[in-house]
Design an enzyme around this catalytic site. Structure first.
Site, PDB file in Angstrom:
ATOM      1  N   ARG A  75       0.797  -1.245   0.000  1.00  0.00           N
ATOM      2  CA  ARG A  75       0.000   0.000   0.000  1.00  0.00           C
ATOM      3  C   ARG A  75       0.817   1.277   0.000  1.00  0.00           C
ATOM      4  O   ARG A  75       0.301   2.321   0.418  1.00  0.00           O
ATOM      5  CB  ARG A  75      -0.937   0.037   1.224  1.00  0.00           C
ATOM      6  CG  ARG A  75      -1.766  -1.195   1.474  1.00  0.00           C
ATOM      7  CD  ARG A  75      -2.780  -1.411   0.407  1.00  0.00           C
ATOM      8  NE  ARG A  75      -3.725  -2.471   0.740  1.00  0.00           N
ATOM      9  CZ  ARG A  75      -4.313  -3.229  -0.177  1.00  0.00           C
ATOM     10  NH1 ARG A  75      -4.068  -3.063  -1.463  1.00  0.00           N
ATOM     11  NH2 ARG A  75      -5.166  -4.155   0.181  1.00  0.00           N
ATOM     12  N   ASN A 105      -1.070  -1.800  -7.348  1.00  0.00           N
ATOM     13  CA  ASN A 105      -2.354  -1.107  -7.155  1.00  0.00           C
ATOM     14  C   ASN A 105      -2.293  -0.198  -5.933  1.00  0.00           C
ATOM     15  O   ASN A 105      -2.996  -0.387  -4.945  1.00  0.00           O
ATOM     16  CB  ASN A 105      -3.521  -2.093  -7.069  1.00  0.00           C
ATOM     17  CG  ASN A 105      -3.351  -3.146  -5.989  1.00  0.00           C
ATOM     18  OD1 ASN A 105      -2.232  -3.468  -5.595  1.00  0.00           O
ATOM     19  ND2 ASN A 105      -4.453  -3.680  -5.504  1.00  0.00           N
ATOM     20  N   HIS A 244      -2.727 -16.632  -7.724  1.00  0.00           N
ATOM     21  CA  HIS A 244      -3.773 -17.146  -6.818  1.00  0.00           C
ATOM     22  C   HIS A 244      -4.884 -17.959  -7.505  1.00  0.00           C
ATOM     23  O   HIS A 244      -6.041 -17.563  -7.529  1.00  0.00           O
ATOM     24  CB  HIS A 244      -4.385 -16.035  -5.968  1.00  0.00           C
ATOM     25  CG  HIS A 244      -4.635 -14.716  -6.634  1.00  0.00           C
ATOM     26  ND1 HIS A 244      -5.175 -14.616  -7.889  1.00  0.00           N
ATOM     27  CD2 HIS A 244      -4.425 -13.454  -6.189  1.00  0.00           C
ATOM     28  CE1 HIS A 244      -5.287 -13.332  -8.187  1.00  0.00           C
ATOM     29  NE2 HIS A 244      -4.835 -12.610  -7.181  1.00  0.00           N
ATOM     30  N   ASP A 315      -0.326 -12.956  -1.035  1.00  0.00           N
ATOM     31  CA  ASP A 315      -1.278 -11.930  -1.467  1.00  0.00           C
ATOM     32  C   ASP A 315      -1.702 -11.085  -0.262  1.00  0.00           C
ATOM     33  O   ASP A 315      -2.879 -10.725  -0.127  1.00  0.00           O
ATOM     34  CB  ASP A 315      -2.499 -12.567  -2.152  1.00  0.00           C
ATOM     35  CG  ASP A 315      -3.357 -11.544  -2.879  1.00  0.00           C
ATOM     36  OD1 ASP A 315      -2.928 -10.387  -3.016  1.00  0.00           O
ATOM     37  OD2 ASP A 315      -4.473 -11.909  -3.297  1.00  0.00           O
TER      38      ASP A 315
HETATM   39  O1  DOR Z   1      -8.564  -9.654  -2.425  1.00  0.00           O
HETATM   40  C1  DOR Z   1      -7.756  -8.985  -3.041  1.00  0.00           C
HETATM   41  N1  DOR Z   1      -7.207  -7.883  -2.518  1.00  0.00           N
HETATM   42  N2  DOR Z   1      -7.429  -9.355  -4.286  1.00  0.00           N
HETATM   43  C2  DOR Z   1      -6.722  -8.546  -5.092  1.00  0.00           C
HETATM   44  O2  DOR Z   1      -6.557  -8.870  -6.224  1.00  0.00           O
HETATM   45  C3  DOR Z   1      -6.246  -7.242  -4.620  1.00  0.00           C
HETATM   46  C4  DOR Z   1      -6.135  -7.221  -3.162  1.00  0.00           C
HETATM   47  C5  DOR Z   1      -5.949  -5.821  -2.615  1.00  0.00           C
HETATM   48  O3  DOR Z   1      -5.094  -5.117  -3.114  1.00  0.00           O
HETATM   49  O4  DOR Z   1      -6.672  -5.459  -1.699  1.00  0.00           O
END
Ligand code: DOR
Length: 448
Positions: A75, A105, A244, A315
């Protein structure tokens, strides 16, 4: 006086999982000493004699090649209330992880040279572990992807085929083809079909219950996307890494296509199953792609036993408690996991699901080889001295209070595991020793 050729540190008498220098995939277990010099592995011997170097006693402990978590969302920049690179990577080293590959992201997205450089600069001063950063693909940033790929620390390109957290998305074949033709590094793909997700969203809204999450984002959504990207990858002749994987159907399909696609799975899909997990933990196990019924968990476990999986990653995707407590489907998707992935996997080893050799392949050798991480993946002379030292006999109950993540929760609170990380060494320096964390000294990895 210390001999100039002497080691900087000796890790003594551990049960070491070492690689054959000519073939990092060929692993064997040897009890003995590892001599470290200038951050690299300089000797592997039954006993190193005549050295004045400090000794770290690893007797009765297992020394694994540095464990890599090749999918995390720290993040940074944009959401320090959920996590940043310092808190995320602190959790990593506490959990025995020596390197992470971080997703794009962020806010702003890591999808231009400018945002990539800014992120690299920001996180380089505060990471506790070594790291790679993904470049995020969009419909129109191929020229940026080419340039980002050249920057030291860029581990590869990430494609979201379905919307998840944030707004990175490449869902149409025309644009997917374009990304697949771009650059040379690994392309990692989140496979859920955007059109189908949009068509079915009403299911989630009507049900307003996280147990409907795997119904909204159903098996077909995942299968459609994996099939499309594999066919496009074949057409273009570009290898891809499918992130995943959650369904029995995809495992069967990807098994037939292993020359073009590698498979990642997550421990949460091995550990939890629907509907029980939603009844117990609600939105705190809501993630994309979802945790599904037991038949999929069984298929993933079987795939581990048959050794058709290439990589296990966490993840790690933190969101605050307040956000997670929103009513479904307004609650965000994502589970924390960077600090718990190794203990969970060690527990699976103790339960007999896999052995330590395959664990090292899934979480060290394979991610390093697939992403071409220089100096990483495997204990042999000349490699970075990245070591994850674990006690396979230590039983420990995971507790929220022990988590370094800023969002302050773990779906594994109260879970007792057997197998626990004792020390994390990165390029010969302790990043963690018996739950004590040292100053951040993580560096960007070079990916060739
Ligand atoms: O559950 C998820 N959270 N899958 C993703 O692909 C992105 C991730 C997130 O960045 O929160």
């Amino acid at each position: 006086m210390q001999n100039q050729n002497d080691f900087d540190l000796i890790v003594r008498s551990g049960e070491n999982i070492i690689s054959n220098p000519l073939n990092p995939f060929s692993l064997e277990k040897k009890i003995g000493d590892i001599g470290i010099k200038n951050g690299r592995i300089a000797a592997i011997q039954k006993q190193i004699l005549g050295s004045k170097a400090p000794i770290w006693d690893a007797q009765n402990l297992t020394v694994l090649p540095g464990v890599i978590d090749s999918q995390v969302h720290f993040r940074d920049p944009g959401h320090p209330e959920k996590e940043d690179f310092a808190s995320g990577s602190k959790g990593a080293v506490l959990g025995g992880i020596t390197a992470v590959f971080d997703m794009p992201n962020t806010k702003p997205n890591t999808s231009t040279v400018e945002t990539f450089q800014a992120k690299l600069k920001e996180v380089s001063s505060k990471s506790y572990c070594d790291f790679g950063l993904f470049a995020g693909a969009t419909n129109d940033n191929t020229s940026q992807l080419i340039e980002m790929e050249k920057i030291q620390g860029c581990c590869g390109i990430k494609i979201f085929m379905g919307s998840s957290t944030g707004d990175l998305l490449v869902s149409e074949d025309e644009f997917l083809r374009r990304v697949l033709r771009t650059g040379q590094k690994m392309i990692s793909v989140h496979c859920e079909d955007e059109n189908r997700l949009v068509q079915r969203k009403q299911i989630a809204i009507d049900r307003a219950d996280p147990v409907a999450h795997p119904e909204w984002r159903d098996v077909e959504s995942a299968v459609l996307a994996s099939t499309r990207i594999v066919n496009l990858a074949k057409e273009v002749g570009r290898r891809i890494h499918v992130l995943h994987v959650t369904t029995a159907e995809e495992i069967e399909f990807l098994k037939q296509n292993k020359e073009i696609a590698t498979i990642e799975i997550l421990p949460q899909h091995l550990f939890f199953s629907s509907p029980d997990c939603y009844q117990k933990l609600g939105t705190f196990v809501q993630m994309n792609p979802p945790i599904r019924e037991i038949r999929h968990q069984q298929a993933l476990r079987k795939a581990i036993q048959e050794k058709v999986i290439n990589v296990v990653a966490s993840d790690h995707a933190p969101h605050t408690r307040e956000e997670k407590q929103k009513t479904y489907p307004n609650s965000p998707s994502g589970l924390t996991g960077v600090q718990t992935i190794l203990p969970l996997m060690l527990n699976f080893v103790n339960e007999g699901l896999l052995d330590l050799f395959y664990l090292s392949q899934l979480m060290s050798i394979n991610p390093a080889q697939l992403f071409k991480a220089k100096g990483k993946g495997g204990i042999y002379i000349g490699q970075d001295a990245d070591l994850t030292i674990v006690d396979m006999n230590k039983t420990h109950t995971i507790r929220t209070e022990q988590m370094a993540t800023r969002c302050g929760w773990t779906p594994y609170d109260g879970v007792t595991v057997k197998g626990w990380p004792i020390a994390t060494l990165i390029r010969g320096q302790f990043a963690m020793e018996r739950d004590k964390v040292f100053n951040p000294q993580g560096k960007p990895i070079q990916f060739n």
